[in-house]
Design an enzyme around this catalytic site. Structure first.
Site, mmCIF file in Angstrom:
data_model
loop_
_atom_site.group_PDB
_atom_site.id
_atom_site.type_symbol
_atom_site.label_atom_id
_atom_site.label_comp_id
_atom_site.label_asym_id
_atom_site.label_seq_id
_atom_site.Cartn_x
_atom_site.Cartn_y
_atom_site.Cartn_z
ATOM 1 N N TYR A 11 43.933 63.177 82.630
ATOM 2 C CA TYR A 11 43.572 63.658 83.901
ATOM 3 C C TYR A 11 44.283 63.445 85.147
ATOM 4 O O TYR A 11 45.115 64.431 85.653
ATOM 5 C CB TYR A 11 42.024 62.965 84.243
ATOM 6 C CG TYR A 11 41.663 63.017 85.509
ATOM 7 C CD1 TYR A 11 41.619 64.305 86.400
ATOM 8 C CD2 TYR A 11 41.099 62.002 86.492
ATOM 9 C CE1 TYR A 11 41.010 64.241 87.452
ATOM 10 C CE2 TYR A 11 40.577 61.978 87.686
ATOM 11 C CZ TYR A 11 40.564 62.969 88.103
ATOM 12 O OH TYR A 11 39.957 63.251 89.409
ATOM 13 N N TYR A 138 41.539 45.246 80.972
ATOM 14 C CA TYR A 138 42.300 46.414 81.301
ATOM 15 C C TYR A 138 43.261 46.236 82.506
ATOM 16 O O TYR A 138 44.440 46.424 82.337
ATOM 17 C CB TYR A 138 41.207 47.562 81.647
ATOM 18 C CG TYR A 138 41.932 48.707 82.615
ATOM 19 C CD1 TYR A 138 42.816 49.563 81.903
ATOM 20 C CD2 TYR A 138 41.558 48.878 84.010
ATOM 21 C CE1 TYR A 138 43.671 50.447 82.528
ATOM 22 C CE2 TYR A 138 42.268 49.778 84.717
ATOM 23 C CZ TYR A 138 43.054 50.796 83.905
ATOM 24 O OH TYR A 138 43.650 51.936 84.585
HETATM 25 N N1 UFG Z 1 28.683 53.102 88.137
HETATM 26 C C1 UFG Z 1 27.319 53.032 87.756
HETATM 27 N N2 UFG Z 1 26.809 53.919 86.884
HETATM 28 C C2 UFG Z 1 27.522 54.509 86.153
HETATM 29 C C3 UFG Z 1 28.862 54.443 86.007
HETATM 30 C C4 UFG Z 1 29.481 53.744 87.177
HETATM 31 O O1 UFG Z 1 26.551 52.376 88.563
HETATM 32 O O2 UFG Z 1 27.040 55.325 85.149
HETATM 33 C C5 UFG Z 1 29.028 52.107 89.073
HETATM 34 C C6 UFG Z 1 30.099 51.080 88.618
HETATM 35 O O3 UFG Z 1 29.479 50.024 88.270
HETATM 36 C C7 UFG Z 1 31.182 50.823 89.699
HETATM 37 C C8 UFG Z 1 31.129 52.141 90.317
HETATM 38 O O4 UFG Z 1 29.944 53.090 89.798
HETATM 39 O O5 UFG Z 1 30.436 49.934 90.529
HETATM 40 C C9 UFG Z 1 32.329 52.900 89.792
HETATM 41 O O6 UFG Z 1 32.449 53.121 88.543
HETATM 42 P P1 UFG Z 1 33.681 53.934 87.753
HETATM 43 O O7 UFG Z 1 33.433 53.531 86.419
HETATM 44 O O8 UFG Z 1 33.548 55.138 88.138
HETATM 45 O O9 UFG Z 1 35.130 53.101 88.157
HETATM 46 P P2 UFG Z 1 35.577 51.671 88.255
HETATM 47 O O10 UFG Z 1 35.465 51.104 89.563
HETATM 48 O O11 UFG Z 1 35.208 51.010 87.385
HETATM 49 O O12 UFG Z 1 36.963 51.837 87.768
HETATM 50 C C10 UFG Z 1 37.928 52.599 88.256
HETATM 51 C C11 UFG Z 1 38.939 53.077 87.091
HETATM 52 C C12 UFG Z 1 39.838 51.896 86.769
HETATM 53 C C13 UFG Z 1 40.365 51.404 87.849
HETATM 54 C C14 UFG Z 1 39.241 50.974 88.899
HETATM 55 C C15 UFG Z 1 39.900 50.511 90.279
HETATM 56 O O13 UFG Z 1 38.070 53.513 85.896
HETATM 57 O O14 UFG Z 1 40.706 52.299 85.846
HETATM 58 O O15 UFG Z 1 38.784 52.209 89.342
HETATM 59 O O16 UFG Z 1 38.934 50.797 91.281
HETATM 60 F F1 UFG Z 1 40.939 50.401 87.578
#
Ligand code: UFG
Length: 320
Positions: A11, A138
């Site tokens: 991506y 990670y």
């Molecule tokens: N979330 C939900 N439901 C879902 C998916 C996600 O509630 O089905 C929440 C997660 O708990 C989190 C937020 O949405 O609070 C964002 O989640 P993402 O999985 O979209 O992204 P992350 O914040 O976990 O992680 C992303 C990248 C990482 C990076 C991070 C840094 O995937 O590689 O941002 O902010 F490290």
């Protein structure tokens, strides 16, 4: 410049490769297609399919001005249950790359680091001087690579920049986010709007935030790509610079879902689910250093615009 883009079928890597070509650079993409897509590699790039561990020496031997290193394992949840995949796939592979760059005299490196290196912050917005205490494997692997880059820059004169991404979203025209196993919030919510999934699960409503859901800083992938171009220009031999990239504004999971409802016109049913392991409550960037040193300025900071671009991309894939 002649540039090698590892992970350029993924991506962020493919958007950056496209942006580099648009700016007149010569680009070679190296990707093993373990998670990327060959058709995401921009048409102006030469594509080498292969594993960094096996081919990096022979690829760099032809001579490059720099490497942009995106190839990585990047799922927070998976990193907690299969750490070996992350220590091997991220740390060991990156050390292999650093050694090959030294051997072949490749002078510049721009590395995809992450906000996950900080863990649960003591202060928000997060500056680069904040303590690094990752809450997931990670983030720990990316931090380990950052440390390795610092010592290689000091010892061997590498000009290095690590960019710590916050939550990347949106699309760059026809290039956007499509993971075989999708775990990211915005693409999952848009799948509900497309009718590919019944509802979105909200991972926890009992976080210490205003509405009880996690807060994140969403940055448009094109703005992110532009920071890579600026980093290449500003990298200094013997120095490793680190920059946070985000818009400095946090949105809760509920606010993101509401924005997706507005953009798509779909009701998007949501249910509360348990917290996800490894999630910090709030991650919001201070990008002052990138603005001052690189002259970087996000041009697409509005969340509605970010979601709209992601939605257009998602729908175009559906029709294709
Ligand atoms: N979330 C939900 N439901 C879902 C998916 C996600 O509630 O089905 C929440 C997660 O708990 C989190 C937020 O949405 O609070 C964002 O989640 P993402 O999985 O979209 O992204 P992350 O914040 O976990 O992680 C992303 C990248 C990482 C990076 C991070 C840094 O995937 O590689 O941002 O902010 F490290």
């Amino acid at each position: 410049m002649k540039l090698l883009v590892t992970g350029g079928a993924g991506y962020v890597g493919s958007v950056c490769a496209a942006r580099l070509i648009e700016s007149g650079h010569e680009v070679v993409v190296l990707d093993d297609l373990s998670t990327g897509h060959a058709d995401a590699v921009p048409s102006g790039a030469r594509f080498v399919e292969g594993d960094i561990n096996e081919v990096i020496g022979s690829v760099l031997a032809e001579g490059f001005d720099g490497v942009l290193h995106f190839a990585a394992k990047s799922l927070v949840g998976e990193s907690m249950v299969d750490p070996a995949k992350y220590w091997q796939g991220n740390v060991v592979t990156s050390l292999r790359l650093l050694d090959a760059m030294r051997e072949h005299g490749t002078p510049r490196l721009v590395f995809s680091s992450t906000a996950a290196t900080y863990g649960e912050p003591e202060e928000v917005p997060i500056a680069e001087s904040a303590p690094t205490r990752p809450t997931n494997t990670y983030g720990a692997t990316k931090l380990a690579i950052d440390h390795a880059i610092t010592s290689y820059a000091a010892a061997h004169g590498l000009a290095a920049v690590s960019l710590r991404y916050f939550n990347v979203a949106g699309a760059h025209g026809p290039v956007g986010e499509r993971h075989a196993v999708e775990t990211h919030l915005i693409p999952l919510v848009l799948q509900v709007a497309l009718g590919q999934r019944e509802q979105i699960q909200i991972y926890g409503e009992d976080w210490p935030t205003e509405d009880g859901t996690c807060v994140r800083d969403y940055i448009h992938v094109t703005d992110l790509a532009d920071a890579h171009l600026l980093s290449l220009e500003h990298a200094v031999a013997g120095e490793h610079r680190i920059y946070n990239l985000g818009n400095g504004t946090g949105f809760s999971v509920k606010q993101v879902i509401d924005t997706c409802r507005e953009v798509t016109g779909h009701p998007i049913p949501a249910v509360i689910a348990p917290r996800r392991a490894g999630d910090p409550a709030v991650l919001v960037a201070s990008s002052e250093r990138a603005r001052t040193d690189l002259g970087w300025k996000p041009e697409r900071a509005d969340l509605t615009g970010i979601v709209r671009d992601a939605w257009e991309f998602t729908r175009s894939r559906q029709e294709a």
